[in-house]
Design a protein around this motif. Structure first.
Motif, PDB file in Angstrom:
ATOM      1  N   LEU A  84      44.505  51.048  41.852  1.00  9.88           N
ATOM      2  CA  LEU A  84      43.110  51.471  42.011  1.00  9.88           C
ATOM      3  C   LEU A  84      42.344  50.481  42.889  1.00  9.88           C
ATOM      4  CD1 LEU A  84      42.252  52.619  38.366  1.00  9.88           C
ATOM      5  CD2 LEU A  84      42.396  54.083  40.398  1.00  9.88           C
ATOM      6  N   ILE A  85      42.578  49.194  42.648  1.00 12.97           N
ATOM      7  CA  ILE A  85      41.910  48.152  43.434  1.00 12.97           C
ATOM      8  C   ILE A  85      42.371  48.222  44.897  1.00 12.97           C
ATOM      9  CG2 ILE A  85      41.743  45.643  43.760  1.00 12.97           C
ATOM     10  CD1 ILE A  85      41.806  45.454  40.628  1.00 12.97           C
ATOM     11  N   CYS A  86      43.671  48.357  45.108  1.00 13.76           N
ATOM     12  CA  CYS A  86      44.196  48.474  46.480  1.00 13.76           C
ATOM     13  C   CYS A  86      43.535  49.629  47.215  1.00 13.76           C
ATOM     14  CB  CYS A  86      45.708  48.687  46.458  1.00 13.76           C
ATOM     15  SG  CYS A  86      46.659  47.297  45.860  1.00 13.76           S
ATOM     16  N   HIS A  87      43.475  50.779  46.554  1.00 15.55           N
ATOM     17  CA  HIS A  87      42.885  51.972  47.164  1.00 15.55           C
ATOM     18  C   HIS A  87      41.400  51.758  47.459  1.00 15.55           C
ATOM     19  CE1 HIS A  87      42.331  56.184  48.143  1.00 15.55           C
ATOM     20  NE2 HIS A  87      41.341  56.231  47.276  1.00 15.55           N
ATOM     21  N   ALA A  88      40.680  51.192  46.509  1.00 14.46           N
ATOM     22  CA  ALA A  88      39.240  50.977  46.677  1.00 14.46           C
ATOM     23  C   ALA A  88      38.941  49.998  47.816  1.00 14.46           C
ATOM     24  CB  ALA A  88      38.633  50.466  45.371  1.00 14.46           C
ATOM     25  N   LEU A  89      39.835  49.030  48.018  1.00 10.50           N
ATOM     26  CA  LEU A  89      39.640  48.046  49.086  1.00 10.50           C
ATOM     27  C   LEU A  89      40.291  48.489  50.391  1.00 10.50           C
ATOM     28  CD1 LEU A  89      40.247  44.765  47.053  1.00 10.50           C
ATOM     29  CD2 LEU A  89      38.045  45.703  47.826  1.00 10.50           C
ATOM     30  N   ASN A  90      41.017  49.612  50.351  1.00  9.36           N
ATOM     31  CA  ASN A  90      41.729  50.130  51.516  1.00  9.36           C
ATOM     32  C   ASN A  90      42.694  49.083  52.086  1.00  9.36           C
ATOM     33  OD1 ASN A  90      42.364  52.232  53.265  1.00  9.36           O
ATOM     34  ND2 ASN A  90      40.904  51.530  54.811  1.00  9.36           N
ATOM     35  N   VAL A  91      43.427  48.443  51.161  1.00  7.17           N
ATOM     36  CA  VAL A  91      44.403  47.416  51.521  1.00  7.17           C
ATOM     37  C   VAL A  91      45.746  47.818  50.910  1.00  7.17           C
ATOM     38  CG1 VAL A  91      45.022  44.970  51.300  1.00  7.17           C
ATOM     39  CG2 VAL A  91      42.613  45.619  51.555  1.00  7.17           C
ATOM     40  N   PRO A  92      46.803  47.890  51.728  1.00  6.88           N
ATOM     41  CA  PRO A  92      48.122  48.241  51.174  1.00  6.88           C
ATOM     42  C   PRO A  92      48.570  47.211  50.136  1.00  6.88           C
ATOM     43  CG  PRO A  92      48.161  48.247  53.590  1.00  6.88           C
ATOM     44  CD  PRO A  92      46.854  47.662  53.170  1.00  6.88           C
ATOM     45  N   PRO A  93      49.206  47.657  49.066  1.00  4.69           N
ATOM     46  CA  PRO A  93      49.640  46.733  48.005  1.00  4.69           C
ATOM     47  C   PRO A  93      50.448  45.536  48.512  1.00  4.69           C
ATOM     48  CG  PRO A  93      49.913  48.982  47.274  1.00  4.69           C
ATOM     49  CD  PRO A  93      49.519  49.050  48.719  1.00  4.69           C
ATOM     50  N   VAL A  94      51.280  45.736  49.512  1.00  3.00           N
ATOM     51  CA  VAL A  94      52.122  44.645  50.008  1.00  3.00           C
ATOM     52  C   VAL A  94      51.287  43.462  50.513  1.00  3.00           C
ATOM     53  CG1 VAL A  94      52.365  45.551  52.371  1.00  3.00           C
ATOM     54  CG2 VAL A  94      54.170  44.145  51.369  1.00  3.00           C
ATOM     55  N   LYS A  95      50.094  43.728  51.005  1.00  2.80           N
ATOM     56  CA  LYS A  95      49.228  42.651  51.530  1.00  2.80           C
ATOM     57  C   LYS A  95      48.849  41.637  50.452  1.00  2.80           C
ATOM     58  CE  LYS A  95      48.529  43.681  55.874  1.00  2.80           C
ATOM     59  NZ  LYS A  95      48.960  42.781  56.922  1.00  2.80           N
ATOM     60  N   PHE A  96      48.856  42.065  49.207  1.00  4.82           N
ATOM     61  CA  PHE A  96      48.480  41.183  48.108  1.00  4.82           C
ATOM     62  C   PHE A  96      49.584  40.183  47.767  1.00  4.82           C
ATOM     63  CE2 PHE A  96      45.607  44.687  47.824  1.00  4.82           C
ATOM     64  CZ  PHE A  96      44.419  44.137  47.362  1.00  4.82           C
ATOM     65  N   LYS A 105      40.010  38.886  45.230  1.00  4.40           N
ATOM     66  CA  LYS A 105      38.692  38.348  45.578  1.00  4.40           C
ATOM     67  C   LYS A 105      38.533  38.263  47.096  1.00  4.40           C
ATOM     68  CE  LYS A 105      35.594  34.486  44.617  1.00  4.40           C
ATOM     69  NZ  LYS A 105      35.428  33.246  43.825  1.00  4.40           N
ATOM     70  N   TYR A 106      39.552  37.773  47.781  1.00  6.19           N
ATOM     71  CA  TYR A 106      39.490  37.636  49.237  1.00  6.19           C
ATOM     72  C   TYR A 106      39.226  38.988  49.899  1.00  6.19           C
ATOM     73  CZ  TYR A 106      41.104  37.186  54.040  1.00  6.19           C
ATOM     74  OH  TYR A 106      41.196  37.243  55.411  1.00  6.19           O
ATOM     75  N   TYR A 107      40.017  40.000  49.540  1.00  3.10           N
ATOM     76  CA  TYR A 107      39.862  41.303  50.187  1.00  3.10           C
ATOM     77  C   TYR A 107      38.564  41.994  49.773  1.00  3.10           C
ATOM     78  CZ  TYR A 107      44.509  40.927  52.201  1.00  3.10           C
ATOM     79  OH  TYR A 107      45.590  40.514  52.935  1.00  3.10           O
ATOM     80  N   ARG A 108      38.100  41.751  48.554  1.00  5.92           N
ATOM     81  CA  ARG A 108      36.799  42.303  48.145  1.00  5.92           C
ATOM     82  C   ARG A 108      35.691  41.694  48.995  1.00  5.92           C
ATOM     83  NH1 ARG A 108      32.701  40.429  45.524  1.00  5.92           N
ATOM     84  NH2 ARG A 108      33.779  38.644  44.631  1.00  5.92           N
ATOM     85  N   GLN A 109      35.711  40.374  49.144  1.00  7.79           N
ATOM     86  CA  GLN A 109      34.685  39.708  49.944  1.00  7.79           C
ATOM     87  C   GLN A 109      34.796  40.106  51.416  1.00  7.79           C
ATOM     88  OE1 GLN A 109      35.397  35.610  48.802  1.00  7.79           O
ATOM     89  NE2 GLN A 109      33.794  35.701  47.230  1.00  7.79           N
ATOM     90  N   LYS A 110      36.017  40.246  51.909  1.00  9.98           N
ATOM     91  CA  LYS A 110      36.225  40.657  53.295  1.00  9.98           C
ATOM     92  C   LYS A 110      35.646  42.052  53.534  1.00  9.98           C
ATOM     93  CE  LYS A 110      39.733  41.093  56.870  1.00  9.98           C
ATOM     94  NZ  LYS A 110      41.136  41.068  57.210  1.00  9.98           N
ATOM     95  N   ALA A 111      35.731  42.915  52.532  1.00 11.46           N
ATOM     96  CA  ALA A 111      35.172  44.259  52.629  1.00 11.46           C
ATOM     97  C   ALA A 111      33.649  44.246  52.492  1.00 11.46           C
ATOM     98  CB  ALA A 111      35.779  45.161  51.552  1.00 11.46           C
ATOM     99  N   GLY A 112      33.093  43.103  52.095  1.00 14.63           N
ATOM    100  CA  GLY A 112      31.641  42.982  51.970  1.00 14.63           C
ATOM    101  C   GLY A 112      31.062  43.732  50.792  1.00 14.63           C
ATOM    102  N   ILE A 113      31.849  43.831  49.708  1.00 12.91           N
ATOM    103  CA  ILE A 113      31.345  44.538  48.529  1.00 12.91           C
ATOM    104  C   ILE A 113      31.270  43.588  47.335  1.00 12.91           C
ATOM    105  CG2 ILE A 113      32.168  46.783  49.325  1.00 12.91           C
ATOM    106  CD1 ILE A 113      34.451  46.559  47.297  1.00 12.91           C
ATOM    107  N   THR A 114      30.411  43.926  46.423  1.00  7.13           N
ATOM    108  CA  THR A 114      30.226  43.127  45.211  1.00  7.13           C
ATOM    109  C   THR A 114      31.258  43.525  44.162  1.00  7.13           C
ATOM    110  OG1 THR A 114      28.723  44.731  44.217  1.00  7.13           O
ATOM    111  CG2 THR A 114      27.719  43.011  45.625  1.00  7.13           C
TER     112      THR A 114
END
Length: 109
Positions: free
Chosen positions: A92-104, A49-58
């Motif tokens: 898939l979520i990591c790729h879509a948010l452009n966030v490396p898996p380790v960040k989660f 949720k944090y990274y989705r909101q940070k990316a500014g996407i719904t």
């Protein structure tokens, strides 16, 4: 190395030896996740949720980018009924948010 958490996350294995008083929650149709691991899932989902909101996407946009459904994304972000998550969906979520898996798995900023 204790791989119990990893096995639960990756493979959904629940046949590990836990104390008799451990309660299980039915978190998906595919099986139970040991109650003691629910906090790890909730933390992972808070990161999504944090990274989705940070990316500014719904949630709808994340669903479109991943091929997952919007209700599925919503259920991940909901603390009411935590559920299991496949590694493929996670990546898939990591790729879509452009966030490396380790960040989660690092503390949220």
């Amino acid at each position: 190395m204790n791989t119990g958490f990893l096995n639960t996350i990756v493979f959904g294995e629940t046949d590990m030896n836990y104390p008799n008083d451990t309660q299980d929650l039915n978190l998906s149709k595919k099986g139970n996740i040991p109650f003691e691991n629910v906090d790890y899932y909730l933390d992972l989902f808070a990161h999504i949720k944090y990274y989705r909101q940070k990316a500014g996407i719904t949630q709808e946009e994340l669903a479109n980018r991943t091929g997952l459904s919007r209700p599925f994304i919503s259920s991940l972000e909901s603390k009411k009924e935590p559920r299991g998550l496949s590694m493929e969906s996670f990546f898939l979520i990591c790729h879509a948010l452009n966030v490396p898996p380790v960040k989660f798995f690092e503390p949220l900023p």
